[in-house]
Motif scaffolding. Structure first.
Motif, PDB file in Angstrom:
ATOM      1  N   ARG A 148      -5.034 -10.151   4.765  1.00  0.00           N
ATOM      2  CA  ARG A 148      -6.458  -8.570   4.038  1.00  0.00           C
ATOM      3  C   ARG A 148      -5.510  -8.063   3.475  1.00  0.00           C
ATOM      4  O   ARG A 148      -5.293  -7.681   2.652  1.00  0.00           O
ATOM      5  CB  ARG A 148      -7.318  -8.076   4.580  1.00  0.00           C
ATOM      6  CG  ARG A 148      -8.822  -9.112   5.540  1.00  0.00           C
ATOM      7  CD  ARG A 148      -9.463  -8.284   5.836  1.00  0.00           C
ATOM      8  NE  ARG A 148     -10.727  -9.042   6.217  1.00  0.00           N
ATOM      9  CZ  ARG A 148     -11.126  -9.908   6.789  1.00  0.00           C
ATOM     10  NH1 ARG A 148     -10.137  -9.977   7.802  1.00  0.00           N
ATOM     11  NH2 ARG A 148     -11.938 -11.282   6.867  1.00  0.00           N
ATOM     12  N   SER A 149      -4.743  -7.755   4.999  1.00  0.00           N
ATOM     13  CA  SER A 149      -3.284  -7.222   3.919  1.00  0.00           C
ATOM     14  C   SER A 149      -1.543  -7.719   4.994  1.00  0.00           C
ATOM     15  O   SER A 149      -2.096  -7.884   6.291  1.00  0.00           O
ATOM     16  CB  SER A 149      -3.921  -5.192   4.253  1.00  0.00           C
ATOM     17  OG  SER A 149      -2.964  -4.167   4.460  1.00  0.00           O
ATOM     18  N   PRO A 177      -3.493 -11.481   0.267  1.00  0.00           N
ATOM     19  CA  PRO A 177      -5.169 -11.695  -0.689  1.00  0.00           C
ATOM     20  C   PRO A 177      -4.966 -12.225  -2.039  1.00  0.00           C
ATOM     21  O   PRO A 177      -5.764 -12.112  -2.827  1.00  0.00           O
ATOM     22  CB  PRO A 177      -6.018 -10.641  -0.547  1.00  0.00           C
ATOM     23  CG  PRO A 177      -5.221  -9.737  -0.160  1.00  0.00           C
ATOM     24  CD  PRO A 177      -3.961 -10.181   0.503  1.00  0.00           C
ATOM     25  N   ASP A 178      -4.573 -11.538  -2.697  1.00  0.00           N
ATOM     26  CA  ASP A 178      -4.234 -11.660  -3.870  1.00  0.00           C
ATOM     27  C   ASP A 178      -3.254 -12.841  -4.547  1.00  0.00           C
ATOM     28  O   ASP A 178      -3.344 -12.933  -5.689  1.00  0.00           O
ATOM     29  CB  ASP A 178      -3.496 -10.428  -5.293  1.00  0.00           C
ATOM     30  CG  ASP A 178      -2.161  -9.747  -4.122  1.00  0.00           C
ATOM     31  OD1 ASP A 178      -1.672 -11.331  -4.165  1.00  0.00           O
ATOM     32  OD2 ASP A 178      -1.471  -9.367  -4.902  1.00  0.00           O
ATOM     33  N   PRO A 234       3.572 -16.508  -0.857  1.00  0.00           N
ATOM     34  CA  PRO A 234       3.976 -16.018   0.489  1.00  0.00           C
ATOM     35  C   PRO A 234       4.413 -15.179   0.933  1.00  0.00           C
ATOM     36  O   PRO A 234       5.260 -15.065  -0.020  1.00  0.00           O
ATOM     37  CB  PRO A 234       4.607 -17.724   0.664  1.00  0.00           C
ATOM     38  CG  PRO A 234       4.686 -18.016  -0.387  1.00  0.00           C
ATOM     39  CD  PRO A 234       4.621 -17.764  -1.261  1.00  0.00           C
ATOM     40  N   LEU A 235       4.220 -14.419   1.817  1.00  0.00           N
ATOM     41  CA  LEU A 235       4.885 -13.408   2.679  1.00  0.00           C
ATOM     42  C   LEU A 235       5.350 -14.025   3.324  1.00  0.00           C
ATOM     43  O   LEU A 235       6.634 -13.005   3.678  1.00  0.00           O
ATOM     44  CB  LEU A 235       3.923 -12.451   3.352  1.00  0.00           C
ATOM     45  CG  LEU A 235       2.694 -11.772   2.102  1.00  0.00           C
ATOM     46  CD1 LEU A 235       1.488 -11.184   2.962  1.00  0.00           C
ATOM     47  CD2 LEU A 235       2.746 -10.789   0.906  1.00  0.00           C
ATOM     48  N   ASP A 267      -8.171  -9.665  13.305  1.00  0.00           N
ATOM     49  CA  ASP A 267      -9.211  -8.845  12.086  1.00  0.00           C
ATOM     50  C   ASP A 267      -8.487  -8.889  11.208  1.00  0.00           C
ATOM     51  O   ASP A 267      -9.588  -9.061   9.523  1.00  0.00           O
ATOM     52  CB  ASP A 267      -9.403  -7.424  12.806  1.00  0.00           C
ATOM     53  CG  ASP A 267      -9.902  -7.121  13.896  1.00  0.00           C
ATOM     54  OD1 ASP A 267     -10.667  -8.494  14.156  1.00  0.00           O
ATOM     55  OD2 ASP A 267     -10.473  -6.935  14.768  1.00  0.00           O
ATOM     56  N   ALA A 268      -7.116  -9.338  10.885  1.00  0.00           N
ATOM     57  CA  ALA A 268      -6.592  -9.460   9.022  1.00  0.00           C
ATOM     58  C   ALA A 268      -6.656 -10.394   8.115  1.00  0.00           C
ATOM     59  O   ALA A 268      -6.026 -10.803   7.629  1.00  0.00           O
ATOM     60  CB  ALA A 268      -4.880  -8.434   9.794  1.00  0.00           C
TER      61      ALA A 268
END
Length: 138
Positions: free
Chosen positions: A68-69, A15-16, A20-21, A55-56
């Motif tokens: 979101r996380s 979110p920040d 990329p993760l 939901d994330a």
């Protein structure tokens, strides 16, 4: 509407916006609800695969999937990739192979299964297993 093949390979972004993760590898479907339940992604070429509940996800578009996380849940349901999966009816008749799946990116509800033998409405989905995806004959 989005297709599973459009989501696979998208970057997973925090979110920040710090970069990329990882990259989406697949989507897990809950046949009971007829919706995407988890997003599976890999942090690097050889990194372990992680699963996040739908939901994330806070946003999904043609350029990225924003979460979101990135904290993985304690456990994720078993995963069976729908793409390339054999399709059988509840009476045992073969209905081809899944080429793609359309879903609503806001609600995660499945809309249609595109197969080698035509389109199957998503509300006919009964289950997904190791051998095949089962749909109601009709």
């Amino acid at each position: 509407m989005m297709l599973f093949t459009e989501v696979r390979g998208l970057p997973v972004v925090a979110p920040d916006g710090a970069g990329p993760l990882g990259t989406v590898t697949s989507l897990t479907v809950d046949a009971v609800t007829g919706s995407v339940s988890h997003v599976r992604w890999r942090g690097g070429r050889f990194g372990p695969e992680a699963a996040l509940p739908w939901d994330a996800v806070c946003a999904l578009g043609p350029g990225a999937l924003r979460v979101r996380s990135a904290a993985a849940p304690e456990s994720a349901p078993p995963h069976h990739d729908l793409l390339g999966r054999r399709i059988l009816t509840d009476t045992g008749t073969g209905r081809g192979t899944v080429l793609d799946v359309a879903f609503d990116p806001r609600t995660a509800r499945l809309l249609a299964l595109f197969t080698t033998r035509g389109e199957v409405p998503a509300d006919r989905l009964l289950g997904v297993g190791d051998y095949a995806l089962v749909v109601r004959a009709g």
